[in-house]
Motif scaffolding. Structure first.
Motif, PDB file in Angstrom:
ATOM      1  N   PRO A   1      20.074  31.433  42.384  1.00 17.85           N
ATOM      2  CA  PRO A   1      19.821  30.398  43.495  1.00 17.85           C
ATOM      3  C   PRO A   1      18.519  31.015  44.244  1.00 17.85           C
ATOM      4  CG  PRO A   1      22.212  31.293  43.713  1.00 17.85           C
ATOM      5  CD  PRO A   1      21.235  32.081  42.878  1.00 17.85           C
ATOM      6  N   LYS A   2      17.756  29.730  44.737  1.00 18.60           N
ATOM      7  CA  LYS A   2      16.527  29.906  45.431  1.00 18.60           C
ATOM      8  C   LYS A   2      15.567  30.843  44.674  1.00 18.60           C
ATOM      9  CE  LYS A   2      17.643  27.307  49.033  1.00 18.60           C
ATOM     10  NZ  LYS A   2      17.002  25.968  49.273  1.00 18.60           N
ATOM     11  N   SER A   3      15.333  30.729  43.471  1.00 17.87           N
ATOM     12  CA  SER A   3      14.375  31.647  42.651  1.00 17.87           C
ATOM     13  C   SER A   3      13.450  30.897  41.731  1.00 17.87           C
ATOM     14  CB  SER A   3      15.368  32.415  41.678  1.00 17.87           C
ATOM     15  OG  SER A   3      15.918  31.542  40.634  1.00 17.87           O
ATOM     16  N   SER A   4      12.497  31.644  41.289  1.00 21.01           N
ATOM     17  CA  SER A   4      11.622  31.193  40.624  1.00 21.01           C
ATOM     18  C   SER A   4      11.179  32.339  39.381  1.00 21.01           C
ATOM     19  CB  SER A   4      10.229  30.621  41.003  1.00 21.01           C
ATOM     20  OG  SER A   4       9.619  31.865  41.845  1.00 21.01           O
ATOM     21  N   GLU A   5      10.997  31.936  38.075  1.00 15.52           N
ATOM     22  CA  GLU A   5      10.373  32.697  37.010  1.00 15.52           C
ATOM     23  C   GLU A   5       9.305  32.128  36.544  1.00 15.52           C
ATOM     24  OE1 GLU A   5      13.669  34.092  34.428  1.00 15.52           O
ATOM     25  OE2 GLU A   5      14.964  34.556  36.362  1.00 15.52           O
ATOM     26  N   ILE A   6       8.604  33.125  35.843  1.00 13.85           N
ATOM     27  CA  ILE A   6       7.335  32.852  34.790  1.00 13.85           C
ATOM     28  C   ILE A   6       7.548  33.476  33.707  1.00 13.85           C
ATOM     29  CG2 ILE A   6       4.894  32.790  34.928  1.00 13.85           C
ATOM     30  CD1 ILE A   6       4.892  32.948  37.788  1.00 13.85           C
ATOM     31  N   TRP A   7       7.894  32.775  32.480  1.00 17.30           N
ATOM     32  CA  TRP A   7       7.960  33.116  30.998  1.00 17.30           C
ATOM     33  C   TRP A   7       6.809  33.260  30.359  1.00 17.30           C
ATOM     34  CZ3 TRP A   7      12.355  29.276  31.217  1.00 17.30           C
ATOM     35  CH2 TRP A   7      13.300  29.770  32.229  1.00 17.30           C
ATOM     36  N   LEU A   8       6.314  34.556  29.860  1.00 11.94           N
ATOM     37  CA  LEU A   8       5.347  34.497  28.826  1.00 11.94           C
ATOM     38  C   LEU A   8       6.095  34.142  27.491  1.00 11.94           C
ATOM     39  CD1 LEU A   8       2.381  34.896  27.978  1.00 11.94           C
ATOM     40  CD2 LEU A   8       2.823  37.351  28.208  1.00 11.94           C
ATOM     41  N   MET A   9       5.801  33.267  26.867  1.00 15.35           N
ATOM     42  CA  MET A   9       6.687  33.075  25.566  1.00 15.35           C
ATOM     43  C   MET A   9       6.207  33.906  24.405  1.00 15.35           C
ATOM     44  SD  MET A   9       8.419  30.863  27.278  1.00 15.35           S
ATOM     45  CE  MET A   9       9.492  29.910  25.886  1.00 15.35           C
ATOM     46  N   GLU A  10       6.972  34.322  23.791  1.00 21.13           N
ATOM     47  CA  GLU A  10       6.700  35.110  22.287  1.00 21.13           C
ATOM     48  C   GLU A  10       6.139  34.036  21.387  1.00 21.13           C
ATOM     49  OE1 GLU A  10      10.041  37.383  21.065  1.00 21.13           O
ATOM     50  OE2 GLU A  10       9.477  39.052  22.368  1.00 21.13           O
ATOM     51  N   ASN A  11       5.095  34.634  20.830  1.00 18.20           N
ATOM     52  CA  ASN A  11       4.309  33.812  19.631  1.00 18.20           C
ATOM     53  C   ASN A  11       5.460  33.731  18.458  1.00 18.20           C
ATOM     54  OD1 ASN A  11       2.335  32.884  21.162  1.00 18.20           O
ATOM     55  ND2 ASN A  11       1.100  34.584  20.648  1.00 18.20           N
TER      56      ASN A  11
END
Length: 436
Positions: free
Chosen positions: A426-436
């Motif tokens: 809840p009330k969150s954000s995430e930033i994902w650096l994707m694997e190639n």
């Protein structure tokens, strides 16, 4: 150019330094206060600063008296040069407010017209008529900007006016070594003047930024026709806070896709507009949000959407002020900077933004979109980043094809596994650096 990878900090110097509203003519080196805030800016991850007006003016800075002098209430030219030099030593670029559409009634050339009337050699520097009278009983009528007669509109089709402005801009570059200009009310400026300004600054300093203040209009056309590198992204400003207040992420995503999306009709694909949650003219973001818990999520959006993020001083720790309280409330003087969880979050976002090719140069693609959640992708060359936001009070699990099994979550440093769906707290954000 350097601004494409910048994180800006905006300071309104007259308010920031606690200067009196009326120009009392009493010299005071208040601008040196900025030096005390450099460690805070560095900790926050700032690498560029935009100063609202610093030149001699009647009151609020936008009614200039002399383009060649730092406002007496802030200090001397030497004081400001010291500030710029110290900022540069810390790797922080400096952009000044260029207020060229209008001047104050105390502007030296206008005062000459007041004194000499028709005999003044500067009468054609303004839009005036000796067949009328002003609200101030000057003995002549003149055009004020949008009916504000303390803001005397300059005649930017007069070559002497243009030459005077370019001469002063050249001085700012040569003496202060500034790195760019934010052009006040750029939508009002004569396009031939803007063309000459661009040619002049290009010849004076490599990668000199011209950023135009634009409140509305066709951004793509204006970037090309106005000879500017960037514009203020007011089109997305309202959508940023409104989407959270109305639990409608469709609003801001629609604006982002219209400006930066992959379709042929996209207005600004590849452009770098200035992104912000607030500034010196509008209600502070912490005051306009109906749920303050969304403040970190707002900053996640500002820093990860296409554009150049700009933080208004004080808002990084959630200070409050409303437009209806008056400009002095919006342009406050803080004794010292504060630090809290919101500032920590902003500092993490700044480092992620500066070091990500995808966030600096990539386009945008929507992956998941609901009223209270969104996941979008930014991609450039081999780097792919996904940004996930959940404004709901409940966890949310998204099921989508991530194109890989794992990613590094950049805010926490943890690994994220896409198997079985991606759950956002809840009330969150995430930033994902994707694997190639």
């Amino acid at each position: 150019m350097w601004f494409e990878e910048a994180v800006f900090y905006q300071i309104y110097p007259l308010g920031f330094c606690g200067a009196p509203f009326e120009n009392d003519g009493v010299p005071a080196s208040r601008i040196l206060k900025v030096l005390d805030w450099i460690p805070h800016m560095k900790k926050l991850g700032i690498n560029a600063i935009y100063f609202s007006p610093v030149f001699e003016s009647d009151t609020h800075g936008y009614n200039t008296r002399d383009y060649g002098l730092i406002d007496t209430r802030l200090g001397t030219n030497e004081d400001f040069k010291k500030v710029v030099d110290e900022l540069h030593k810390e790797g922080i670029k400096v952009v000044l407010d260029g207020v060229f559409n209008h001047v104050g009634r105390g502007f030296w050339a206008f005062k000459d017209v007041q004194e000499k009337k028709w005999d003044s050699q500067y009468k054609d520097w303004f839009h005036l008529s000796f067949e009328g009278n002003s609200h101030y009983n000057d003995g002549f009528w003149y055009e004020g900007w949008e009916g504000n007669y303390d803001l005397v509109k300059l005649n930017l089709r007069n070559w002497a006016v243009i030459d005077h402005i370019l001469d002063k801009v050249g001085f700012w570059i040569d003496y202060f070594d500034i790195d760019g200009l934010r052009l006040d009310v750029a939508y009002c400026l004569d396009h031939e003047f803007l063309r000459r300004l661009r040619e002049f600054t290009d010849s004076k300093k490599n990668e000199f930024l011209l950023l135009g203040e634009v409140l509305h209009g066709e951004y793509g056309r204006m970037l090309n026709d106005m000879h500017l590198h960037s514009l203020t992204n007011y089109q997305c400003y309202k959508g940023i806070y409104s989407s959270f207040n109305s639990a409608n992420m469709f609003e801001i995503m629609h604006s982002l896709m219209r400006l930066f999306g992959p379709e042929d009709w996209t207005v600004c694909r590849g452009a770098h507009l200035l992104s912000f949650a607030d500034n010196h003219d509008v209600t502070r973001i912490a005051s306009i949000l109906s749920d303050e818990r969304n403040l970190p999520l707002v900053y996640t959006l500002v820093f990860t959407m296409p554009g150049i993020p700009c933080v208004y001083y004080g808002s990084e720790w959630g200070t409050k002020a409303r437009k209806e309280e008056g400009d002095p409330a919006l342009r406050a003087c803080f004794e010292k900077p504060e630090w809290n969880d919101v500032a920590t979050h902003v500092s993490k976002l700044a480092e992620i933004k500066k070091n990500s090719k995808a966030l600096n140069y990539g386009g945008i693609r929507i992956v998941v979109l609901n009223n209270k959640q969104c996941i979008f992708e930014r991609r450039c060359d081999n780097e792919r980043i996904m940004v996930a936001i959940n404004m709901d009070d409940n966890p949310f699990t998204a099921h989508f094809d991530a194109g890989c099994g794992r990613a590094k979550e950049l805010l926490s440093g943890n690994m994220h596994d896409f198997g079985g769906g991606s759950t956002l707290q809840p009330k969150s954000s995430e930033i994902w650096l994707m694997e190639n």
